[in-house]
Motif scaffolding. Structure first.
Motif, PDB file in Angstrom:
ATOM      1  N   GLY A  50       3.869 -23.833  33.298  1.00 48.38           N
ATOM      2  CA  GLY A  50       4.098 -24.834  34.248  1.00 48.38           C
ATOM      3  C   GLY A  50       2.658 -25.078  35.316  1.00 48.38           C
ATOM      4  N   HIS A  51       1.785 -25.032  34.590  1.00 51.28           N
ATOM      5  CA  HIS A  51       0.399 -25.394  35.162  1.00 51.28           C
ATOM      6  C   HIS A  51       0.367 -26.810  35.633  1.00 51.28           C
ATOM      7  N   SER A  52      -0.436 -27.141  36.757  1.00 48.88           N
ATOM      8  CA  SER A  52      -0.516 -28.649  36.940  1.00 48.88           C
ATOM      9  C   SER A  52      -1.206 -29.424  35.777  1.00 48.88           C
ATOM     10  N   PRO A  53      -1.082 -30.768  35.585  1.00 53.69           N
ATOM     11  CA  PRO A  53      -1.931 -31.331  34.588  1.00 53.69           C
ATOM     12  C   PRO A  53      -3.445 -31.402  34.839  1.00 53.69           C
ATOM     13  N   PHE A  54      -4.070 -31.232  33.706  1.00 46.55           N
ATOM     14  CA  PHE A  54      -5.494 -30.729  33.987  1.00 46.55           C
ATOM     15  C   PHE A  54      -6.325 -30.957  32.709  1.00 46.55           C
ATOM     16  N   LEU A  55      -7.401 -31.651  32.854  1.00 44.03           N
ATOM     17  CA  LEU A  55      -8.233 -31.761  31.594  1.00 44.03           C
ATOM     18  C   LEU A  55      -9.590 -31.465  32.121  1.00 44.03           C
ATOM     19  N   SER A  56     -10.343 -30.611  31.040  1.00 38.47           N
ATOM     20  CA  SER A  56     -11.502 -30.140  31.386  1.00 38.47           C
ATOM     21  C   SER A  56     -12.422 -30.195  29.952  1.00 38.47           C
ATOM     22  N   THR A  57     -13.629 -30.102  30.098  1.00 35.62           N
ATOM     23  CA  THR A  57     -14.501 -30.188  28.991  1.00 35.62           C
ATOM     24  C   THR A  57     -14.806 -28.700  29.013  1.00 35.62           C
ATOM     25  N   MET A  58     -15.266 -28.358  27.763  1.00 38.81           N
ATOM     26  CA  MET A  58     -15.556 -26.822  27.640  1.00 38.81           C
ATOM     27  C   MET A  58     -16.956 -26.501  27.182  1.00 38.81           C
ATOM     28  N   ARG A  59     -17.144 -25.496  27.557  1.00 40.88           N
ATOM     29  CA  ARG A  59     -18.794 -24.920  27.216  1.00 40.88           C
ATOM     30  C   ARG A  59     -18.677 -23.820  25.938  1.00 40.88           C
ATOM     31  N   PRO A  60     -19.744 -23.430  25.286  1.00 42.56           N
ATOM     32  CA  PRO A  60     -19.211 -22.524  24.173  1.00 42.56           C
ATOM     33  C   PRO A  60     -18.734 -21.287  24.698  1.00 42.56           C
ATOM     34  N   GLY A  61     -17.782 -20.691  24.268  1.00 45.59           N
ATOM     35  CA  GLY A  61     -17.265 -19.543  24.668  1.00 45.59           C
ATOM     36  C   GLY A  61     -15.840 -18.987  24.012  1.00 45.59           C
ATOM     37  N   VAL A  62     -15.236 -18.169  24.316  1.00 47.00           N
ATOM     38  CA  VAL A  62     -13.911 -17.415  23.387  1.00 47.00           C
ATOM     39  C   VAL A  62     -12.703 -18.091  24.321  1.00 47.00           C
ATOM     40  N   VAL A  63     -11.917 -18.696  23.529  1.00 48.31           N
ATOM     41  CA  VAL A  63     -10.417 -18.935  23.965  1.00 48.31           C
ATOM     42  C   VAL A  63      -9.611 -17.788  23.604  1.00 48.31           C
ATOM     43  N   ARG A  64      -8.854 -17.428  24.591  1.00 49.57           N
ATOM     44  CA  ARG A  64      -7.834 -16.424  24.573  1.00 49.57           C
ATOM     45  C   ARG A  64      -6.598 -16.847  24.728  1.00 49.57           C
ATOM     46  N   ALA A  65      -5.632 -16.469  24.030  1.00 49.25           N
ATOM     47  CA  ALA A  65      -4.098 -16.843  23.936  1.00 49.25           C
ATOM     48  C   ALA A  65      -3.335 -15.454  23.773  1.00 49.25           C
ATOM     49  N   THR A  66      -2.358 -15.395  24.975  1.00 52.13           N
ATOM     50  CA  THR A  66      -1.559 -14.092  24.603  1.00 52.13           C
ATOM     51  C   THR A  66       0.056 -14.884  23.993  1.00 52.13           C
ATOM     52  N   GLY A  67       0.450 -14.304  22.918  1.00 49.39           N
ATOM     53  CA  GLY A  67       1.378 -14.787  22.306  1.00 49.39           C
ATOM     54  C   GLY A  67       2.703 -14.295  22.814  1.00 49.39           C
ATOM     55  N   ALA A  68       3.861 -14.888  22.623  1.00 49.00           N
ATOM     56  CA  ALA A  68       5.128 -14.618  23.259  1.00 49.00           C
ATOM     57  C   ALA A  68       5.408 -13.224  22.934  1.00 49.00           C
ATOM     58  N   ASN A  69       5.098 -12.676  21.948  1.00 48.69           N
ATOM     59  CA  ASN A  69       5.392 -11.252  21.430  1.00 48.69           C
ATOM     60  C   ASN A  69       4.129 -10.414  21.692  1.00 48.69           C
ATOM     61  N   GLY A  70       3.483 -10.849  22.384  1.00 49.14           N
ATOM     62  CA  GLY A  70       2.320 -10.128  22.973  1.00 49.14           C
ATOM     63  C   GLY A  70       1.054  -9.994  22.095  1.00 49.14           C
ATOM     64  N   ASP A  71       1.096 -10.792  20.948  1.00 47.37           N
ATOM     65  CA  ASP A  71      -0.242 -10.983  20.226  1.00 47.37           C
ATOM     66  C   ASP A  71      -1.307 -11.430  20.824  1.00 47.37           C
ATOM     67  N   GLN A  72      -2.619 -10.971  20.577  1.00 45.62           N
ATOM     68  CA  GLN A  72      -3.495 -11.586  21.129  1.00 45.62           C
ATOM     69  C   GLN A  72      -4.359 -12.632  20.048  1.00 45.62           C
ATOM     70  N   HIS A  73      -4.730 -13.805  20.684  1.00 43.93           N
ATOM     71  CA  HIS A  73      -5.310 -14.652  19.681  1.00 43.93           C
ATOM     72  C   HIS A  73      -6.658 -14.910  20.236  1.00 43.93           C
ATOM     73  N   GLU A  74      -7.773 -14.974  19.402  1.00 47.88           N
ATOM     74  CA  GLU A  74      -9.178 -15.072  20.280  1.00 47.88           C
ATOM     75  C   GLU A  74     -10.011 -15.744  19.298  1.00 47.88           C
ATOM     76  N   TYR A  75     -10.392 -16.890  19.810  1.00 44.63           N
ATOM     77  CA  TYR A  75     -11.355 -18.017  18.947  1.00 44.63           C
ATOM     78  C   TYR A  75     -12.531 -18.240  19.574  1.00 44.63           C
ATOM     79  N   PHE A  76     -13.434 -18.298  18.745  1.00 44.08           N
ATOM     80  CA  PHE A  76     -14.772 -18.668  19.538  1.00 44.08           C
ATOM     81  C   PHE A  76     -15.001 -20.259  19.155  1.00 44.08           C
ATOM     82  N   VAL A  77     -15.348 -20.900  20.331  1.00 44.20           N
ATOM     83  CA  VAL A  77     -15.333 -22.370  20.275  1.00 44.20           C
ATOM     84  C   VAL A  77     -16.454 -22.836  20.855  1.00 44.20           C
ATOM     85  N   ARG A  78     -16.826 -23.977  20.067  1.00 45.06           N
ATOM     86  CA  ARG A  78     -18.465 -24.486  20.381  1.00 45.06           C
ATOM     87  C   ARG A  78     -17.780 -26.030  21.130  1.00 45.06           C
ATOM     88  N   GLY A  79     -18.053 -26.161  22.128  1.00 48.64           N
ATOM     89  CA  GLY A  79     -17.761 -27.546  22.815  1.00 48.64           C
ATOM     90  C   GLY A  79     -16.400 -28.195  22.585  1.00 48.64           C
TER      91      GLY A  79
END
Lengths: 294, 132
Positions: free
Chosen positions: B38-67
């Motif tokens: 329910g976050h408000s609409p939002f658009l952002s550029t990214m810097r190199p870093g780590v994207v983390r997402a927590t799955g519905a069943n508690g799984d952690q997903h971690e990805y290194f992204v560049r730009g």
């Protein structure tokens, strides 16, 4: 009529050709699978990019300060045609159909009094266009790498963007072959500068939230980073589609060639056998009539 | 259980992740930000870093992204990364290589703006390496 020996040689040579075409077909089939996967894997990115840009563009459209990549330079005098073809031949009408589409487009623009510049990506496109449009070709790029990396395409895109910034052209159109299925590849032209978005009005109405978007850093900054990236993404996905189309076209062409060679071998073998039989009969008649004469 | 939303991570080569998640952390250019349902609409550029997402069943997903950039809309979050690699495949040698490239970029920069940007990337990469 050719002698028995000639026919025999002919059959041997067609058989050798058939072996080559068969091998090429199998190689193309193996490569096709990989190329098709790569092309399909790149589609989500390009699609999402289009959606996001479409949303963004809807907000900026019609404003005076819209980036040039989107609004254009205000002129339509110099057209840059980016013609993507394969590095190799023997793939049926693949290269020539892209070249034909590009040539028609170029001829039309020239007839309208526009200036046409051509950049060819892939050796075959250059070979096909150099004879009648040679003086318009400003650059030829060859992609000899086996696997096409996004980084390599980005270099090409940057080169094009530099040309645009230096105002060397106003409109850029990309020519490639869209991969529909193994037997059907559609030569396509798509305009990438100024960017076009096919946002339908219904969509806009449905996502009425576009106006409420928050931007970080700012709308303008995002557009400025996004638009050049969109160019590289579009070229990248065009080249991947092209790679898949090329293998598809080659596979079909080689399949046909193999089948033709097979038919030819059958025909030649038949006439070889007939002739051999005729010769035997002739010899028999000679012997019999010789014996009767005694 | 917290509400979930659709999270997608795509790079030019492939769709890396498409899943219902409860929370995501994205490295925006102007700072890391977390997204919940329910976050408000939002658009952002990214810097190199780590994207983390927590799955519905508690799984952690971690990805290194560049730009790249992240699009938060009503339907979910789409992260369009120029390059994305699962964290499990990241090692110091890879980062060293990236840092070396970034250093070359700094040396090759033609003007101050370019140099500034390249230096920013370099410092962010060093930060990630330090955190590893």
């Amino acid at each position: 009529m050719a002698s028995l020996k000639d026919l025999k040689n002919r059959i041997a040579s067609v058989k050798a050709t058939q072996k080559i075409t068969k091998a090429m077909q199998m190689v193309a089939a193996a490569k096709l699978r990989r190329a098709q996967e790569a092309a399909e894997a790149s589609r989500p990115y390009a699609e999402r990019m289009g959606t996001v840009l479409g949303n963004l563009a809807a907000g900026v459209q019609g404003r005076d300060d819209a980036p040039k990549l989107m609004a254009g330079t205000g002129k339509e005098q110099v057209h840059l045609l980016l013609v993507c073809t394969a590095e190799r031949g023997l793939c049926g009408g693949f290269n020539s159909s892209i070249a034909k589409l590009a040539r028609e487009h170029a001829k039309k623009l020239i007839a309208e009094g526009k200036t046409v510049q051509i950049v060819t990506i892939g050796r075959k496109g250059f070979d096909a266009l150099k004879r009648d449009l040679g003086q318009h070709i400003v650059e030829k790029i060859e992609l000899t790498e086996k696997k096409i990396e996004f980084g390599r395409i980005k270099q090409i895109a940057d080169q094009i963007l530099t040309m645009f910034e230096e105002e060397k052209f106003d409109v850029c159109t990309l020519f490639y072959s869209r991969f529909q299925s193994v037997i059907s590849q559609v030569p396509t032209a798509s305009q990438i500068i100024p960017a076009t978005f096919d946002v339908e009005d219904d969509d806009k109405a449905a996502s009425g939230a576009t106006a409420l978007y928050d931007y970080e850093p700012g709308e303008q900054e995002i557009l400025e980073t996004l638009l050049p990236r969109n160019i590289s993404v579009q070229i990248y996905s065009a080249i991947l589609e092209n790679a898949a189309s090329e293998q598809g076209a080659r596979m079909t062409a080689m399949d046909n060639a193999t089948r033709n060679a097979g038919e030819m071998i059958d025909k030649l073998t038949l006439s070889y056998n007939r002739q051999r039989q005729a010769q035997i009969t002739k010899e028999l008649i000679e012997i019999i009539s010789g014996a009767e004469a005694l | 259980m917290a509400d979930t939303f659709q999270f997608e991570l795509v790079s030019p080569d492939q769709l890396l992740l498409s899943e219902a998640v409860t929370a995501a952390v994205v490295p925006g250019t102007e700072g890391e930000f977390g997204v919940g349902a329910g976050h408000s609409p939002f658009l952002s550029t990214m810097r190199p870093g780590v994207v983390r997402a927590t799955g519905a069943n508690g799984d952690q997903h971690e990805y290194f992204v560049r730009g790249g950039f992240a699009d938060v809309s009503q339907s979910g979050v789409t992260v369009l990364a120029e390059q994305a690699i699962p964290m499990s495949e990241i090692n110091a040698a890879y980062l060293d290589q990236q840092i070396q490239n970034a250093e070359e970029d700094v040396a090759d920069a033609r003007d101050d703006i370019e140099r500034q940007q390249a230096e920013l990337v370099l410092s962010q990469l060093q930060e990630i390496k330090a955190a590893l």
